[in-house]
Design a protein around this motif. Structure first.
Motif, mmCIF file in Angstrom:
data_model
loop_
_atom_site.group_PDB
_atom_site.id
_atom_site.type_symbol
_atom_site.label_atom_id
_atom_site.label_comp_id
_atom_site.label_asym_id
_atom_site.label_seq_id
_atom_site.Cartn_x
_atom_site.Cartn_y
_atom_site.Cartn_z
ATOM 1 N N ILE A 61 30.670 28.587 36.799
ATOM 2 C CA ILE A 61 30.999 27.504 37.742
ATOM 3 C C ILE A 61 32.492 27.188 37.701
ATOM 4 O O ILE A 61 33.151 27.167 38.750
ATOM 5 N N PRO A 62 33.106 26.937 36.517
ATOM 6 C CA PRO A 62 34.567 26.764 36.525
ATOM 7 C C PRO A 62 35.316 28.015 36.955
ATOM 8 O O PRO A 62 36.428 27.917 37.475
ATOM 9 N N PHE A 91 36.562 33.181 32.216
ATOM 10 C CA PHE A 91 35.493 32.228 32.483
ATOM 11 C C PHE A 91 34.221 32.945 32.933
ATOM 12 O O PHE A 91 33.120 32.680 32.445
ATOM 13 N N TYR A 92 34.382 33.857 33.896
ATOM 14 C CA TYR A 92 33.217 34.511 34.490
ATOM 15 C C TYR A 92 32.487 35.380 33.465
ATOM 16 O O TYR A 92 31.255 35.337 33.365
ATOM 17 N N ASN A 136 39.085 34.348 24.774
ATOM 18 C CA ASN A 136 40.501 34.551 24.468
ATOM 19 C C ASN A 136 41.265 35.103 25.675
ATOM 20 O O ASN A 136 42.449 34.805 25.849
ATOM 21 N N VAL A 137 40.599 35.923 26.512
ATOM 22 C CA VAL A 137 41.206 36.339 27.779
ATOM 23 C C VAL A 137 41.457 35.119 28.645
ATOM 24 O O VAL A 137 42.522 34.970 29.265
ATOM 25 N N MET A 138 40.472 34.211 28.685
ATOM 26 C CA MET A 138 40.639 32.964 29.419
ATOM 27 C C MET A 138 41.834 32.174 28.891
ATOM 28 O O MET A 138 42.648 31.655 29.665
ATOM 29 N N GLY A 139 41.945 32.084 27.556
ATOM 30 C CA GLY A 139 43.057 31.341 26.970
ATOM 31 C C GLY A 139 44.400 31.958 27.278
ATOM 32 O O GLY A 139 45.362 31.252 27.596
ATOM 33 N N PHE A 140 44.484 33.300 27.207
ATOM 34 C CA PHE A 140 45.750 33.970 27.533
ATOM 35 C C PHE A 140 46.104 33.764 29.008
ATOM 36 O O PHE A 140 47.269 33.512 29.351
ATOM 37 N N GLY A 141 45.093 33.877 29.869
ATOM 38 C CA GLY A 141 45.344 33.617 31.292
ATOM 39 C C GLY A 141 45.802 32.197 31.534
ATOM 40 O O GLY A 141 46.695 31.951 32.353
ATOM 41 N N GLY A 142 45.200 31.244 30.786
ATOM 42 C CA GLY A 142 45.629 29.858 30.919
ATOM 43 C C GLY A 142 47.078 29.666 30.517
ATOM 44 O O GLY A 142 47.836 28.957 31.181
ATOM 45 N N LEU A 143 47.491 30.318 29.422
ATOM 46 C CA LEU A 143 48.887 30.220 28.987
ATOM 47 C C LEU A 143 49.836 30.820 30.024
ATOM 48 O O LEU A 143 50.895 30.258 30.317
ATOM 49 N N LEU A 144 49.449 31.973 30.593
ATOM 50 C CA LEU A 144 50.289 32.615 31.598
ATOM 51 C C LEU A 144 50.388 31.755 32.848
ATOM 52 O O LEU A 144 51.465 31.624 33.456
ATOM 53 N N ALA A 145 49.245 31.138 33.251
ATOM 54 C CA ALA A 145 49.250 30.260 34.421
ATOM 55 C C ALA A 145 50.103 29.020 34.166
ATOM 56 O O ALA A 145 50.839 28.564 35.051
ATOM 57 N N VAL A 146 50.006 28.469 32.957
ATOM 58 C CA VAL A 146 50.833 27.307 32.618
ATOM 59 C C VAL A 146 52.313 27.680 32.655
ATOM 60 O O VAL A 146 53.153 26.907 33.144
ATOM 61 N N PHE A 147 52.653 28.879 32.167
ATOM 62 C CA PHE A 147 54.043 29.336 32.239
ATOM 63 C C PHE A 147 54.508 29.435 33.689
ATOM 64 O O PHE A 147 55.605 28.985 34.034
#
Length: 415
Positions: free
Chosen positions: A299-300, A353-354, A381-392
């Motif tokens: 869902i997210p 997420f998916y 951890n893929v989600m977390g890395f993607g989150g860091l890249l998106a935040v950057f």
């Protein structure tokens, strides 16, 4: 226009801070917060600022860009509302309710902040009602949907009841307004896609079929008030909403996507990169919904895809709003890289997420007790890395936009 762009940047900063804290908390390699209390407060803040405050303040900036400044009352109300919402989500006071669309922290500070923010938005809508008569045009449609979003809140309040707990009360309260809100965002996103196409390829697309598609948006949104005469959370009404979204949003967006892509000339500029990433991320998120979802991290994955698709388009067009109004964009070389970092990060975030959700990882859950498979850990951890890249990527956007606004502050009046 520049004032509301400033507010939208502030809301993105808050959404990014909350989102980073959440991503680091849900990343097994980091596991930032040791207590779930602030985690859920930050989750409310992230969703509220990324889905409601950021998108609605940019919508106001876009309206001002299209038609000019109208009135002086709304900006202070909007700003004060945002400050109160920020404070209520940062402080560890009040019960967080993780309902859909607009999650809530149960404190007077949050309620007053949300009221003031919506009041400021309503004033802007009322000042533009004369522009909301050409309902086969996306700009007019966005104003009309903005009006319906706010007008649907009082009757939703009347049919909402605390039976089953306060979470279900707020779920009922914001269910119909939240769906009208999605139609508003879709109409603004499509309008911005065409603006980006114009700046990327110098082409303006006009077609009777697209005007008909715009009317289809309106046609499938109008049955939403039927939820006032039943339980808006009933299975029958949810099926109606799924049909309204699947056809009423899906078909018009596909038609606009086809015409935009057919007229797009590939080139290395902010408009082209933002447009392509926006369309890819949005359609990935939409495809997840069409494929069916359970109550897990899929869902997210869905709503991060569609909301981020809208966000990438808004970020890309901010570049041109600044350049046309101020005559320059500070740190322009970075501005051209920004949509790539943000788009790639969001794609990894959605993928993580998916994949985790498809293996049973639940949503809105603190901790990692549910993790039984190393594949789930890898996906998170893929989600977390993607989150860091998106935040950057988000930080790059906030940096060049804020510096551009700061340098132009002395020459441009904000109100």
């Amino acid at each position: 226009m520049l004032f509301y762009l400033s507010l939208s940047l502030f809301s993105l900063i808050m959404a990014g801070i909350f989102g980073l804290l959440i991503a680091l908390t849900r990343t097994p390699a980091v596991s930032l917060l040791k207590s779930p209390e602030l985690f859920y407060h930050f989750l409310v803040g992230h969703v509220t600022f990324s889905i409601t405050v950021w998108l609605m303040t940019f919508t106001l900036a876009f309206w001002h860009y299209k038609e000019g400044r109208k009135g002086r009352v709304a900006p202070p109300a909007t700003l004060l509302g945002m400050l109160l919402l920020s404070l209520s989500c940062l402080l560890p006071y009040g019960e967080p309710y993780l309902n859909n669309y607009i999650p809530v922290v149960g404190t007077p500070l949050f309620y007053i902040g949300l009221f003031l923010f919506f009041f400021g938005f309503l004033l802007e809508v009322l000042q533009r009602l004369r522009d909301a008569v050409r309902l086969n045009e996306l700009y007019s449609l966005s104003i009309f949907f903005g009006l319906l979003t706010l007008l649907s809140i009082p009757p939703s309040f009347l049919i909402a009841h605390p039976e089953g707990g306060m979470k279900l009360f707020f779920e009922r309260l914001f269910w119909i307004p939240g769906h009208f809100q999605q139609f508003m965002y879709a109409s603004v996103m499509l309008a911005v896609w065409h603006e980006l196409l114009k700046r990327s390829s110098g082409r303006v697309v006009s077609s009777p079929l697209l005007k008909g598609a715009n009317l289809l948006l309106l046609l499938f949104a109008l049955p939403l008030p039927l939820g006032f005469f039943t339980d808006p959370l009933s299975e029958s009404f949810k099926k109606q909403l799924s049909f309204s979204f699947g056809v009423g949003l899906g078909v018009p967006i596909l038609l606009h996507s086809y015409y935009v892509l057919r007229n797009l000339r590939l080139s290395w500029n902010v408009a082209t990169i933002s447009l392509l990433f926006s369309m890819v991320v949005y359609h990935v998120g939409a495809f997840i919904a069409y494929g069916g979802m359970q109550s897990d991290l899929r869902i997210p994955a869905h709503y991060h895809g569609v909301v981020s698709g809208v966000t990438i388009a808004f970020m890309g067009f901010t570049y041109y709003m600044l350049k046309e109004r101020l005559g320059y964009v500070f740190w322009e070389s970075v501005a051209k890289l920004q949509p790539t970092f943000f788009g790639l990060g969001i794609n990894l975030l959605v993928l993580g997420f998916y994949l985790a959700g498809s293996m049973g990882a639940p949503r809105k859950t603190y901790g990692f007790e549910y993790v039984q498979d190393v594949k789930v850990v890898l996906a998170l951890n893929v989600m977390g890395f993607g989150g860091l890249l998106a935040v950057f990527g988000g930080l790059l956007f906030i940096s060049y936009a804020t510096l551009s606004l700061f340098r132009g502050y002395r020459n441009v009046r904000y109100f």
